[in-house]
Design an enzyme around this catalytic site. Structure first.
Site, mmCIF file in Angstrom:
data_model
loop_
_atom_site.group_PDB
_atom_site.id
_atom_site.type_symbol
_atom_site.label_atom_id
_atom_site.label_comp_id
_atom_site.label_asym_id
_atom_site.label_seq_id
_atom_site.Cartn_x
_atom_site.Cartn_y
_atom_site.Cartn_z
ATOM 1 N N GLU A 165 -10.328 -1.602 -23.374
ATOM 2 C CA GLU A 165 -8.972 -1.694 -22.837
ATOM 3 C C GLU A 165 -9.032 -1.812 -21.313
ATOM 4 O OE1 GLU A 165 -5.935 0.082 -25.756
ATOM 5 O OE2 GLU A 165 -6.670 1.705 -24.520
ATOM 6 N N HIS A 186 -8.867 7.642 -23.675
ATOM 7 C CA HIS A 186 -7.916 6.604 -23.257
ATOM 8 C C HIS A 186 -7.801 6.606 -21.724
ATOM 9 C CE1 HIS A 186 -4.180 4.434 -22.635
ATOM 10 N NE2 HIS A 186 -4.377 3.897 -23.816
ATOM 11 N N SER A 205 -1.715 -4.870 -23.685
ATOM 12 C CA SER A 205 -0.652 -5.876 -23.821
ATOM 13 C C SER A 205 -0.847 -6.820 -25.008
ATOM 14 C CB SER A 205 -0.481 -6.667 -22.516
ATOM 15 O OG SER A 205 -0.057 -5.800 -21.473
ATOM 16 N N GLY A 227 -0.313 -0.588 -27.875
ATOM 17 C CA GLY A 227 0.599 0.419 -27.352
ATOM 18 C C GLY A 227 2.040 -0.005 -27.568
ATOM 19 N N GLY A 228 2.635 -0.570 -26.530
ATOM 20 C CA GLY A 228 4.056 -0.940 -26.551
ATOM 21 C C GLY A 228 4.527 -1.644 -27.823
ATOM 22 N N ASN A 271 -0.984 2.954 -30.841
ATOM 23 C CA ASN A 271 -1.004 4.150 -29.999
ATOM 24 C C ASN A 271 0.411 4.372 -29.476
ATOM 25 O OD1 ASN A 271 -1.350 6.071 -28.020
ATOM 26 N ND2 ASN A 271 -2.583 4.771 -26.659
ATOM 27 N N TRP A 272 1.067 5.384 -30.032
ATOM 28 C CA TRP A 272 2.473 5.607 -29.670
ATOM 29 C C TRP A 272 2.641 6.361 -28.347
ATOM 30 C CZ3 TRP A 272 5.201 7.298 -34.918
ATOM 31 C CH2 TRP A 272 5.042 6.262 -35.847
ATOM 32 N N LYS A 273 1.530 6.846 -27.795
ATOM 33 C CA LYS A 273 1.558 7.572 -26.511
ATOM 34 C C LYS A 273 2.577 8.722 -26.544
ATOM 35 C CE LYS A 273 -0.130 3.403 -24.383
ATOM 36 N NZ LYS A 273 -0.358 2.635 -23.168
ATOM 37 N N GLY A 305 -0.029 -1.934 -20.703
ATOM 38 C CA GLY A 305 1.375 -1.734 -20.378
ATOM 39 C C GLY A 305 1.895 -2.646 -19.286
ATOM 40 N N GLU A 343 -5.378 6.418 -19.795
ATOM 41 C CA GLU A 343 -4.324 7.272 -19.233
ATOM 42 C C GLU A 343 -4.806 8.719 -19.133
ATOM 43 O OE1 GLU A 343 -1.340 5.981 -21.975
ATOM 44 O OE2 GLU A 343 -1.244 4.046 -20.955
HETATM 45 P P1 PGA Z 1 -0.210 -1.605 -24.387
HETATM 46 O O1 PGA Z 1 -1.121 -0.291 -24.493
HETATM 47 O O2 PGA Z 1 -0.386 -2.364 -25.687
HETATM 48 O O3 PGA Z 1 1.190 -1.093 -24.213
HETATM 49 O O4 PGA Z 1 -0.697 -2.397 -23.238
HETATM 50 C C1 PGA Z 1 -2.386 -0.319 -25.097
HETATM 51 C C2 PGA Z 1 -3.004 1.051 -25.067
HETATM 52 O O5 PGA Z 1 -2.809 1.780 -24.086
HETATM 53 O O6 PGA Z 1 -3.709 1.444 -26.012
#
Ligand code: PGA
Length: 260
Positions: free
Chosen positions: A171, A99, A217, A238-239, A13-15, A177, A101
């Site tokens: 999640e 998600h 994470s 994500g990251g 997930n590149w956000k 994050g 966010e």
């Molecule tokens: P993260 O994000 O790996 O940076 O914690 C995961 C996500 O939001 O899907």
């Protein structure tokens, strides 16, 4: 693959990160690193503006394309929104829905998750539905209650045949994050809880066949112990998906796991 034929699935997930040029560079670097991956399913979910360019670069590879959201109406005067048909046209197979966010910053609720899910399924997109509790909810002992409400809300009126196409991502919000992942035991506990709930909502076969990714994470150093858990069927990253090196390392870890 595990004993229930659930194919391990690692998605990135590149956000709201990557310009078109950065997306192209990332995917070019990634695809050469995963040419020998055959068992693990792989996908990247760039921002909308990079879908077409990434789709073009992914041609002939095993990496699939996903989007990070969609709108529930089919088309029309909805300035700023993106339809399922647009995503399909851009080459998407998957779409992330709900998600945390989006729930946190954009007013997403279980009801809007459900509407998006219905549209995605009707259009032939494969949904990755995200659920997870906040730190306060975990500390208050409400994790199962929160996740149950999210799962019941997301899958309201979703038929068994449609449910069979869905991927779930657990999640925990406190792990996203933050660098603090759920322990493998914490992840397994909630994944097993979700699977029991799905058995209740649908049936044993559909529950056993449903892939539940862990997200929060995930990095090369913790990917193996998380994905080795019996009810953890991959990762939503994500990251660590924003660097070809670390994302490929997580995918290779999945490929090397023998969960059979
Ligand atoms: P993260 O994000 O790996 O940076 O914690 C995961 C996500 O939001 O899907």
């Amino acid at each position: 693959m595990n004993q229930f034929s659930r194919r391990i699935f690692v998605a990135g997930n590149w956000k709201m990160l990557t310009t078109p040029a950065e997306a192209a560079a990332l995917v070019k670097a990634l695809k050469v690193k995963v040419v020998n991956i055959h068992q693990t399913e792989m996908a990247v979910c760039p921002p909308f503006t990079n879908l077409s360019i990434v789709a073009e670069l992914l041609k002939g590879t095993a990496i699939k394309l996903g989007a990070q959201n969609l709108f529930w109406e089919e088309e029309g005067a909805y300035t700023g929104e993106i339809s399922a048909k647009m995503l399909l046209g851009a080459g998407c197979e998957y779409v992330i829905i709900g998600h945390s966010e989006r729930r946190q910053y954009f007013g997403e609720t279980d009801a809007t998750v459900n509407r998006r899910l219905k549209r995605a399924l009707a259009a032939g997109l494969l949904p990755i539905v995200c659920v997870g509790e906040t730190l306060a909810q975990r500390q208050a002992g409400e994790t199962e209650k929160v996740v149950e409400t999210q799962v019941r809300g997301a899958f309201a009126e979703i038929s068994p045949a449609d449910f069979a196409k869905v991927v779930i991502a657990y999640e925990p919000v406190w792990a996203i994050g933050t660098g603090v992942n759920a322990t493998p035991e914490q992840a397994q506990e909630v994944h097993a809880f979700i699977r029991r709930l799905l058995e209740n909502l649908y049936n044993r076969e559909l529950s056993a066949g449903c892939r539940i990714q862990y997200g929060g994470s995930v990095k090369p150093a913790n990917a193996a112990e998380l994905m080795r858990q019996p009810d953890v069927d991959g990762a939503l990253v994500g990251g660590a998906s924003l660097q070809a090196e670390s994302f490929a390392a997580i995918i290779k870890t999945a490929e090397d796991l023998d969960k059979g």
